[in-house]
Design a protein around this motif. Structure first.
Motif, PDB file in Angstrom:
ATOM      1  N   UNK A  18      43.568  25.277  47.084  1.00  0.00           N
ATOM      2  CA  UNK A  18      43.192  24.212  48.018  1.00  0.00           C
ATOM      3  C   UNK A  18      43.796  22.880  47.578  1.00  0.00           C
ATOM      4  N   UNK A  19      43.794  22.626  46.271  1.00  0.00           N
ATOM      5  CA  UNK A  19      44.401  21.394  45.769  1.00  0.00           C
ATOM      6  C   UNK A  19      45.890  21.351  46.090  1.00  0.00           C
ATOM      7  N   UNK A  20      46.583  22.493  45.932  1.00  0.00           N
ATOM      8  CA  UNK A  20      48.013  22.553  46.261  1.00  0.00           C
ATOM      9  C   UNK A  20      48.241  22.273  47.741  1.00  0.00           C
ATOM     10  N   UNK A  21      47.396  22.849  48.603  1.00  0.00           N
ATOM     11  CA  UNK A  21      47.535  22.608  50.042  1.00  0.00           C
ATOM     12  C   UNK A  21      47.371  21.123  50.358  1.00  0.00           C
ATOM     13  N   UNK A  22      46.397  20.490  49.723  1.00  0.00           N
ATOM     14  CA  UNK A  22      46.166  19.062  49.977  1.00  0.00           C
ATOM     15  C   UNK A  22      47.329  18.220  49.469  1.00  0.00           C
ATOM     16  N   UNK A  23      47.870  18.586  48.310  1.00  0.00           N
ATOM     17  CA  UNK A  23      48.988  17.823  47.755  1.00  0.00           C
ATOM     18  C   UNK A  23      50.260  17.980  48.587  1.00  0.00           C
ATOM     19  N   UNK A  24      50.420  19.149  49.220  1.00  0.00           N
ATOM     20  CA  UNK A  24      51.639  19.406  49.991  1.00  0.00           C
ATOM     21  C   UNK A  24      51.615  18.789  51.378  1.00  0.00           C
TER      22      UNK A  24
ATOM     23  N   UNK B 283      49.215   3.316  36.059  1.00  0.00           N
ATOM     24  CA  UNK B 283      48.544   4.605  35.991  1.00  0.00           C
ATOM     25  C   UNK B 283      48.197   5.065  37.405  1.00  0.00           C
ATOM     26  N   UNK B 284      48.617   6.280  37.751  1.00  0.00           N
ATOM     27  CA  UNK B 284      48.389   6.833  39.078  1.00  0.00           C
ATOM     28  C   UNK B 284      47.373   7.967  38.967  1.00  0.00           C
ATOM     29  N   UNK B 285      46.314   7.888  39.737  1.00  0.00           N
ATOM     30  CA  UNK B 285      45.295   8.930  39.734  1.00  0.00           C
ATOM     31  C   UNK B 285      45.632  10.004  40.751  1.00  0.00           C
ATOM     32  N   UNK B 286      45.266  11.246  40.451  1.00  0.00           N
ATOM     33  CA  UNK B 286      45.434  12.324  41.424  1.00  0.00           C
ATOM     34  C   UNK B 286      44.617  11.991  42.674  1.00  0.00           C
ATOM     35  N   UNK B 287      45.175  12.234  43.873  1.00  0.00           N
ATOM     36  CA  UNK B 287      44.411  11.964  45.106  1.00  0.00           C
ATOM     37  C   UNK B 287      43.014  12.577  45.048  1.00  0.00           C
ATOM     38  N   UNK B 288      42.034  11.830  45.552  1.00  0.00           N
ATOM     39  CA  UNK B 288      40.637  12.193  45.344  1.00  0.00           C
ATOM     40  C   UNK B 288      40.300  13.582  45.873  1.00  0.00           C
ATOM     41  N   UNK B 289      40.784  13.929  47.095  1.00  0.00           N
ATOM     42  CA  UNK B 289      40.451  15.234  47.677  1.00  0.00           C
ATOM     43  C   UNK B 289      41.035  16.373  46.839  1.00  0.00           C
ATOM     44  N   UNK B 290      42.293  16.203  46.401  1.00  0.00           N
ATOM     45  CA  UNK B 290      42.928  17.236  45.582  1.00  0.00           C
ATOM     46  C   UNK B 290      42.246  17.338  44.221  1.00  0.00           C
TER      47      UNK B 290
END
Length: 272
Positions: free
Chosen positions: A61-67, A43-50
Motif C-alpha cells: 500500500x505504501x508503494x502504491x501511494x508513493x507511485x 530533511x524530507x519526511x516520508x509522505x504521511x499516508x505512505x
C-alpha cells in the motif's frame, strides 16, 4: 536615593530577562533526544499516508501511494527503496540504495515509526546503512520469511522438447525427492554483488516469485535466507529465483548437488 532606585530597577529587569530566556530555551528542545542532530541540507519526511501504511506493515500500500506522484528526487527514491525492503523485494531495494550511495545530494530523509528509526540522516549515509542492515539480516537467515504456499509451475527450463532417456542396464532411474533436500552444502560466498546465479525456478511476476520463495526455502533448508531474485527479459519479464555467489566453483558444486537430488538447477552468469 533616586540613583539607587534606578540601578535596582535595571538589575531587576536584567535578571527577569535572563530567567525568561532560560525558560524559553528549556521549553524549545533543550532536553535530550534519541535522534541524531547533525544533518546535511534539508530533511524530507516520508509522505504521511505512505508512512502510516509502512508503519502498519502494509508496504505494498505504501508503494502504491508513493507511485501516485513522480519519484524523481533522491529522497523520493529512498522512500520507494524502504517500502520495497519492507515488502521483501530486497534485490530491487539494494539496487536503489547502491545508486543513492553514489549521489552527491545534500538531502536528508526521515522515516520514523513510533520508537523505530528506519532512516534519519543524509540520503547517501542512510542508503549505506540500509544496505548493511539487509546484508546482516540475510546472514542471520532472517530475510522476509512468509508462510509456505504451493510452488508455482514457473517457466520451462528450455524451449526444446524433452526427450525420454532410458536408464542404462543395471542403473536405477533417479527419482525426484518429495521431501526437503537436506544434503546440500551451505553457501559460503553468497553476495548481492556475486556474478554467479544458481537458478532454481522462474516466474512471470514479482508477486508470484515473492510468494513462492518460502516454498523453495522449505524444499532446500540449507538455502534458507540465501535465495534471491533476479529480474530478466526473457520474451517478457521473468523473475528468477536462486542463490547469488561470488565463486563459480562453489556455484557449480551446489548446482550439481541439487541435480543429484533429481531437481532442476543451472548456473548462470549475471554479468552478461
Amino acid at each position: 536615593m533616586q540613583t539607587q532606585n534606578n540601578t535596582f530597577g535595571k538589575a531587576t529587569k536584567t535578571s527577569l530577562f535572563i530567567l525568561a530566556t532560560t525558560l524559553v530555551a528549556a521549553c524549545s528542545g533543550g532536553g535530550s533526544s534519541k535522534l541524531p542532530t547533525a544533518q546535511t541540507g534539508r530533511t524530507i519526511e516520508m509522505p504521511r499516508a505512505a508512512l502510516s501504511a509502512l508503519c502498519q506493515n502494509a508496504p505494498v500500500e505504501a508503494l502504491d501511494l508513493l507511485s501516485e506522484e513522480p519519484m524523481a528526487s533522491p529522497a523520493d527514491r529512498f522512500f520507494v527503496a524502504a517500502a520495497l525492503e519492507r515488502g521483501g523485494m530486497v534485490t530491487r531495494a539494494r539496487q536503489i540504495y547502491a545508486g543513492l550511495m553514489q549521489t552527491n545530494t545534500r538531502e536528508s530523509v526521515s522515516i520514523l515509526c513510533g520508537d523505530e528509526i528506519i532512516a534519519y540522516g543524509p540520503v547517501p549515509n542512510e542508503a549505506g546503512r540500509r544496505l548493511a542492515v539487509i546484508s546482516r539480516d540475510m546472514a542471520l537467515l532472517d530475510a522476509n520469511l512468509r508462510p509456505t504456499r504451493p510452488l508455482h509451475k514457473g517457466l520451462p527450463a528450455s524451449s526444446k522438447p524433452q526427450q525420454t532417456v532410458l536408464p542404462a542396464a543395471g542403473k536405477p532411474t533417479p527419482r525426484r525427492t518429495k521431501g526437503p533436500v537436506t544434503s546440500l552444502p551451505r553457501p559460503t560466498t553468497n553476495s548481492p554483488f556475486g556474478n554467479w546465479f544458481v537458478h532454481l525456478s522462474s516466474y512471470r511476476s514479482m508477486d508470484n516469485a515473492i510468494k513462492n520463495r518460502p516454498t523453495l526455502e522449505t524444499k532446500y533448508p540449507a538455502l534458507k535466507g540465501f535465495i534471491d531474485q533476479w529480474e530478466v527479459d526473457s520474451g517478457g519479464t521473468a523473475i528468477r529465483l536462486g542463490v547469488r555467489l561470488q565463486d563459480k566453483s562453489e556455484a557449480d558444486r551446489l548446482c550439481a548437488a541439487i541435480k543429484n537430488s533429481g531437481n532442476y538447477c543451472a548456473v548462470m552468469d549475471t554479468s552478461r
